[in-house]
Scaffold this active site. Structure first.
Site, mmCIF file in Angstrom:
data_model
loop_
_atom_site.group_PDB
_atom_site.id
_atom_site.type_symbol
_atom_site.label_atom_id
_atom_site.label_comp_id
_atom_site.label_asym_id
_atom_site.label_seq_id
_atom_site.Cartn_x
_atom_site.Cartn_y
_atom_site.Cartn_z
ATOM 1 N N TYR A 45 19.110 -19.781 5.873
ATOM 2 C CA TYR A 45 17.751 -20.202 6.237
ATOM 3 C C TYR A 45 17.643 -20.298 7.751
ATOM 4 C CZ TYR A 45 14.562 -21.143 2.450
ATOM 5 O OH TYR A 45 13.651 -20.984 1.443
ATOM 6 N N GLU A 47 14.174 -20.894 9.465
ATOM 7 C CA GLU A 47 12.766 -21.070 9.847
ATOM 8 C C GLU A 47 12.678 -21.447 11.316
ATOM 9 O OE1 GLU A 47 10.871 -23.790 7.113
ATOM 10 O OE2 GLU A 47 11.473 -22.518 5.443
ATOM 11 N N ASP A 191 -2.869 -0.497 13.413
ATOM 12 C CA ASP A 191 -1.921 -0.579 12.301
ATOM 13 C C ASP A 191 -1.285 0.799 12.172
ATOM 14 O OD1 ASP A 191 -0.602 -0.517 9.890
ATOM 15 O OD2 ASP A 191 -2.120 -1.656 8.799
ATOM 16 N N THR A 217 4.837 -1.271 9.378
ATOM 17 C CA THR A 217 5.959 -1.513 8.485
ATOM 18 C C THR A 217 7.139 -0.753 9.071
ATOM 19 O OG1 THR A 217 5.267 0.357 7.132
ATOM 20 C CG2 THR A 217 4.602 -1.826 6.381
ATOM 21 N N LYS A 220 8.489 3.308 6.324
ATOM 22 C CA LYS A 220 7.810 4.577 5.998
ATOM 23 C C LYS A 220 8.413 5.684 6.877
ATOM 24 C CE LYS A 220 3.608 2.349 4.273
ATOM 25 N NZ LYS A 220 3.444 0.973 4.774
ATOM 26 N N ARG A 226 12.503 -2.175 3.965
ATOM 27 C CA ARG A 226 11.136 -2.644 3.705
ATOM 28 C C ARG A 226 10.884 -3.848 4.588
ATOM 29 N NH1 ARG A 226 9.681 0.285 -0.163
ATOM 30 N NH2 ARG A 226 7.574 -0.502 -0.103
HETATM 31 N N1 DSN Z 1 1.671 0.994 -0.069
HETATM 32 C C1 DSN Z 1 1.454 1.499 1.256
HETATM 33 C C2 DSN Z 1 1.064 2.934 1.194
HETATM 34 O O1 DSN Z 1 1.472 3.546 0.259
HETATM 35 O O2 DSN Z 1 0.390 3.445 2.062
HETATM 36 C C3 DSN Z 1 0.513 0.678 1.886
HETATM 37 O O3 DSN Z 1 0.661 -0.650 1.484
#
Ligand code: DSN
Length: 410
Positions: A45, A47, A191, A217, A220, A226
């Site tokens: 932990y 925080e 974003d 994120t 991707k 993730r």
């Molecule tokens: N799930 C992501 C996507 O596939 O674009 C976005 O949250």
């Protein structure tokens, strides 16, 4: 060992090995990214922030988080980073809470035009906290019309404009968005969840120095674990952004194992091989798009500049869901998706979305995209024929068997 879970992991490994992973938001993380996720860092932990934790015993956890932050700042050329967001939506909500008061207006891209649920969809909590107005792509071209967005922004006077998408195949002009935001006195949030790997490789223009805050994120095109990430330049925003992530209420205990994996991912994204990879992602998407067009598939915006393709299936006489399900039977994994001005609903949309990050990670190149487009066409031509779809599946498995799987084989 938990044999039930072990068996399911093995099945998922087989699935990821055999099928064609064409969902544009998915990828194969390397063994070095995957390793820290199952490490003892998960036990702790922590925080709070570096040097200011609510728990003792965080000497090494602090060092891990610091490494992740320093590498994120270097990779994206910015002054500040918060690596704690658990994923993209918590990162986005943290930014809204940091910059806005309840009831303030957010102007963002409509879901059907390629936006994301967390940008204020009526089904998201964001729409209950803030006043949302959407901009769209042009109905004629499928591309963002910045003059029209400026006019709308002048009329709506939002406090925050979001530039970014989940299903937009073209370059986003962050400089133009920042001019619009400045003109109406709004913050600009970019974003870049989908295109982060391309931005890191300088193959898509960076949102810096134009955006006030950038969210992404890490799993991707960036090919990490993730997770989420918030980046910014202005020190005056630091306290409010960090406070919104913790203890503001979006999340509490950070996932230290993921911070370590993010640090590895940022390191990998700084290597020359990563740029070679992202260049091939874009080339593959173009070739796949061109090939699909030769099979009379219509692409929204007539093509792509990035890693994804949005296919308008209205000329095929079948909705995206039916086609995505048939492709699944053939071992080809895509997702059904709205298209701009979709006459149908999100549950039965008129498009499918596909992308090349994962297949490129397996080493596939242009000639392989020609093959994949052929498989897709064959499957769509045999939508209701399960026997034929099963035969295509065998061909797909035979095809993928000659490509290694990062994280498993390399
Ligand atoms: N799930 C992501 C996507 O596939 O674009 C976005 O949250």
């Amino acid at each position: 060992m938990d044999t039930q879970i072990d068996e399911l992991i093995k099945k998922e490994e087989k699935r990821q090995r055999e099928e064609l992973q064409l969902i544009p938001s998915e990828n194969y993380a390397s063994k070095n990214v995957l390793a820290p996720l199952s490490s003892v860092l998960s036990n702790k932990y922590s925080e709070g922030y570096i040097g200011k934790r609510y728990y003792q015993g965080n000497t090494y956890i602090d060092e891990v988080e610091n490494l992740a932050i320093e590498r994120a700042k270097k990779l994206f050329s910015c002054n500040f980073a918060n690596v704690q967001p658990l994923s993209g939506t918590p990162a986005n909500i943290s930014v809204y809470l940091a910059l806005l008061k309840p009831g303030d207006k957010i102007m963002s891209m409509n879901l059907a035009s390629g936006g994301h649920l967390s940008h204020g969809s009526p089904v998201s909590v964001v729409s209950t906290l803030f006043n949302i107005v959407f901009y769209d792509v042009s109905e004629q071209t499928g591309v963002l019309d910045y003059d029209q967005i400026l006019e709308q922004a002048k009329k709506e006077k939002p406090q925050l404009i979001i530039a970014g998408a989940s299903a937009y195949p073209r370059i986003i002009d962050f400089e133009k968005f920042s001019q619009i935001a400045k003109e109406v006195g709004a913050y600009l949030m970019a974003d870049i969840a989908h295109i982060a790997g391309l931005v890191a490789s300088e193959l898509h223009p960076s949102p810096f120095p134009f955006a006030d805050v950038v969210t992404t994120t890490t799993h991707k095109t960036l090919r990490g674990p993730r997770g989420g990430l918030i980046l910014w330049n202005n020190q005056d925003l630091s306290a409010q952004i960090n406070k919104a992530v913790f203890p503001g209420g979006v999340q509490a205990g950070p996932h230290n194992n993921v911070h370590a994996a993010k640090a590895v991912c940022f390191y990998e994204a700084m290597q020359p091989e990563f740029k070679t990879y992202t260049q091939q992602v874009i080339i593959n998407a173009k070739v796949l798009g061109d090939e699909l067009r030769t099979h009379s598939f219509n692409l929204v915006s007539s093509g792509t500049d990035n890693h994804l393709l949005l296919v308008d299936l209205r000329n095929k006489g079948t909705g995206g869901k039916t086609i995505a399900q048939a492709l699944d039977k053939a071992g080809i994994i895509v997702n059904y998706n709205m298209i701009p001005y979709d006459p149908s609903t999100p549950f039965k949309p008129s498009g499918i979305r596909l992308g090349t990050p994962a297949v490129t990670s397996r080493g596939m190149v242009e000639k392989d995209m020609v093959k994949i487009a052929g498989f897709i066409n064959q499957a769509v031509e045999n939508l209701s024929d399960d026997v034929e779809l099963a035969k295509i599946r065998e061909q797909v498995i035979n095809f993928t068997s000659s490509f290694k799987v990062p994280g498993l084989d390399t």
